[in-house]
Design a protein around this motif. Structure first.
Motif, mmCIF file in Angstrom:
data_model
loop_
_atom_site.group_PDB
_atom_site.id
_atom_site.type_symbol
_atom_site.label_atom_id
_atom_site.label_comp_id
_atom_site.label_asym_id
_atom_site.label_seq_id
_atom_site.Cartn_x
_atom_site.Cartn_y
_atom_site.Cartn_z
ATOM 1 N N SER A 108 -15.039 11.184 25.076
ATOM 2 C CA SER A 108 -13.828 10.347 25.111
ATOM 3 C C SER A 108 -12.606 11.083 24.589
ATOM 4 C CB SER A 108 -14.048 9.100 24.259
ATOM 5 O OG SER A 108 -14.275 9.498 22.924
ATOM 6 N N ARG A 109 -12.831 12.087 23.741
ATOM 7 C CA ARG A 109 -11.722 12.795 23.090
ATOM 8 C C ARG A 109 -10.733 11.823 22.459
ATOM 9 N NH1 ARG A 109 -13.076 17.623 22.513
ATOM 10 N NH2 ARG A 109 -13.838 18.872 24.207
ATOM 11 N N ALA A 110 -11.302 10.864 21.710
ATOM 12 C CA ALA A 110 -10.437 9.861 21.075
ATOM 13 C C ALA A 110 -11.000 9.497 19.706
ATOM 14 C CB ALA A 110 -10.371 8.611 21.949
ATOM 15 N N ASN A 111 -10.210 8.798 18.920
ATOM 16 C CA ASN A 111 -10.698 8.257 17.649
ATOM 17 C C ASN A 111 -11.850 7.306 17.961
ATOM 18 O OD1 ASN A 111 -9.749 5.199 17.452
ATOM 19 N ND2 ASN A 111 -8.262 6.361 18.612
ATOM 20 N N THR A 112 -12.609 6.911 16.928
ATOM 21 C CA THR A 112 -13.854 6.204 17.243
ATOM 22 C C THR A 112 -13.628 4.850 17.930
ATOM 23 O OG1 THR A 112 -15.960 5.441 16.374
ATOM 24 C CG2 THR A 112 -14.123 5.307 14.853
#
Ligand code: PFF
Length: 453
Positions: free
Chosen positions: A68-72
């Protein structure tokens, strides 16, 4: 193309993740949980939890984060648009915030002990003296709060510096140094008189003592120690490179973390038994036995005793720092990315929130001791609720998400770096995520609720 930060090297990836995992959980929490739950049998169950629950769930967090390459919270939102799965990420952010609020208190204690070691105040005391020193310090309303404040500011500083310069660089130096010092100390502790009793406590399991508390304790400790169940390693994995070997990284991190915990046990228990300190002394165990090891082992060489204890507390503080950084990063990345706050502003919010809650937790060990809920002080309540309920619950949902919800193609691509790596354990991983982890976690929860009578 996205322009998020990345870890710069393979070693950096392993050391930053291991830096998050290795911390007070291994050196402070593992020994006192082991002591509370009777020793070797607890350790064996703990090792099973690491293998059966920890490794697969760590892989799941890595896969979700890098994909996702994102915060959780963003990760679940992106990978499962419009479904309630986003609450798994949000639960993780809340867990991170609560853990950081009490974790930084104990981290602050290490700073006090650095000062005490440096000024020679630890020299010449006996076991009773160390117990008194610790109790007086912890119940003082000001000093622990002051150190908690300092520790949060240090964490804040690294977080604002960013991923590669702040997180990666500091982990690369600190981790190996800590490891060497732990080895030396384990050697010292084992050579103390009567150390064999402590070794027996660590190595000879007595399964008659195993009950639902021991199972829950071991599971909670595995999640806490490996930084699992709250999206911390998911957040770090969002900064991993595309060629990072996820199974190997997971294995290395779990190995390093477990070895450090066992080393901490080898330091604390022989030393505790050697001077007749009860192994179930709780959160104070490390801060009472350790100064004793230095005193007993090097009492005739006061300068060496002072130097070694100083070095130990500095490294302990640094190990705690690499963990507080990772906890802070989970919440900061969430606020920064989900609410479009600048990174600095997000970090400021987290730091001030944690300091406020931290002060309350710290006071609950001294002047606020009488205020309890379910018989627990605020400090114990935060520790118990996060480690024994929120993290395993988060782990259960993470396993279900990766095992059942996530497209198998995605799982395969992430585990094998789009087919470029041979992953012999792929089927085993899926089986563990789909069946083993959810069933084990649920059974341990049910056992705790005394569903089985
Ligand atoms: N694993 C850390 C330790 O053992 O000290 C504590 C921790 C860090 C727990 C990060 C959870 C987490 F997400």
């Amino acid at each position: 193309m996205n322009n998020r930060a990345n870890f710069g090297s393979k070693l950096g990836v392993i050391l930053a993740s291991a830096g998050s995992a290795v911390g007070l959980g291994n050196i402070w929490r593992f020994p006192f949980e082991t002591g509370n739950h009777g020793g070797a049998a607890f350790i064996l169950i703990y090792l099973c939890c690491v293998l059966v629950l920890g490794l697969p769930i760590m892989m799941a967090e890595f896969m979700i984060g890098r994909r996702s390459r994102a915060n959780t919270a963003g990760a679940y939102r992106l990978l499962s648009k419009g479904t309630p799965w986003k609450w798994v990420g949000r639960l993780g952010v809340l867990s991170g915030f609560l853990i950081l609020s009490y974790y930084c208190i104990v981290a602050g204690w290490t700073l006090e002990y650095i000062v005490q070691a440096a000024t020679g105040s630890l020299a010449g005391q006996d076991a009773e003296g160390f117990i008194h020193t610790f109790n007086t310090f912890v119940s003082n309303p000001w000093r622990p709060v002051l150190w908690l404040f300092v520790f949060m500011l240090l964490t804040h500083f690294v977080i604002v510096k960013g991923v590669e310069k702040g997180i990666e660089r500091s982990s690369k130096i600190l981790m190996p140094l800590l490891f060497i010092l732990l080895l030396v100390l384990a050697g010292c502790s084992i050579s103390l008189p009567n150390a064999s009793e402590g070794l027996r406590f660590l190595l000879q399991p007595d399964f008659s003592k195993v009950d639902s508390q021991v199972l829950l304790g071991a599971m909670g400790q595995a999640f806490f120690s490996l930084s699992l169940g709250m999206g911390c390693l998911c957040t770090y994995a969002s900064y991993f490179r595309n060629d990072t070997n996820l199974p190997r990284t997971a294995f290395n991190v779990a190995m390093i973390d477990t070895i450090v915990a066992i080393l901490a046990g080898l330091i604390i228990f022989p030393a505790a038994f050697s001077v007749g300190i009860q192994p179930d002394k709780g959160p104070s165990l490390l801060f009472i036995t350790l100064p004793n090891v230095f005193q007993q082992a090097f009492g005739s060489m006061p300068l060496l005793a002072t130097l070694l204890s100083l070095l130990f507390y500095i490294l302990l503080a640094l190990a705690a720092l690499t963990s507080t950084i990772s906890l802070h990063e989970v919440v900061t990345a969430y606020l920064h990315e989900e609410f479009q706050l600048s990174r600095t502003k997000a970090a400021r919010l987290v730091t001030s929130g944690c300091i406020t809650l931290g002060i309350l937790c710290s006071l609950s060990l001294g002047i606020g001791k009488e205020y309890t809920l379910f018989g627990l002080t605020l400090f114990d309540l935060f520790d118990t609720t996060t480690a024994k309920i929120m993290l395993p619950l988060g782990g259960l949902f993470i396993a279900l998400f990766a095992g059942w919800y996530l497209d198998k193609q995605i799982v395969w691509e992430e585990a094998s770096n789009h087919g470029t790596l041979k992953v012999h354990t792929y089927r085993l991983l899926l089986f563990a995520l789909r069946y083993v982890a959810p069933v084990c976690i649920t059974l341990i929860f049910l056992d705790q609720l005394e569903v089985f009578g």
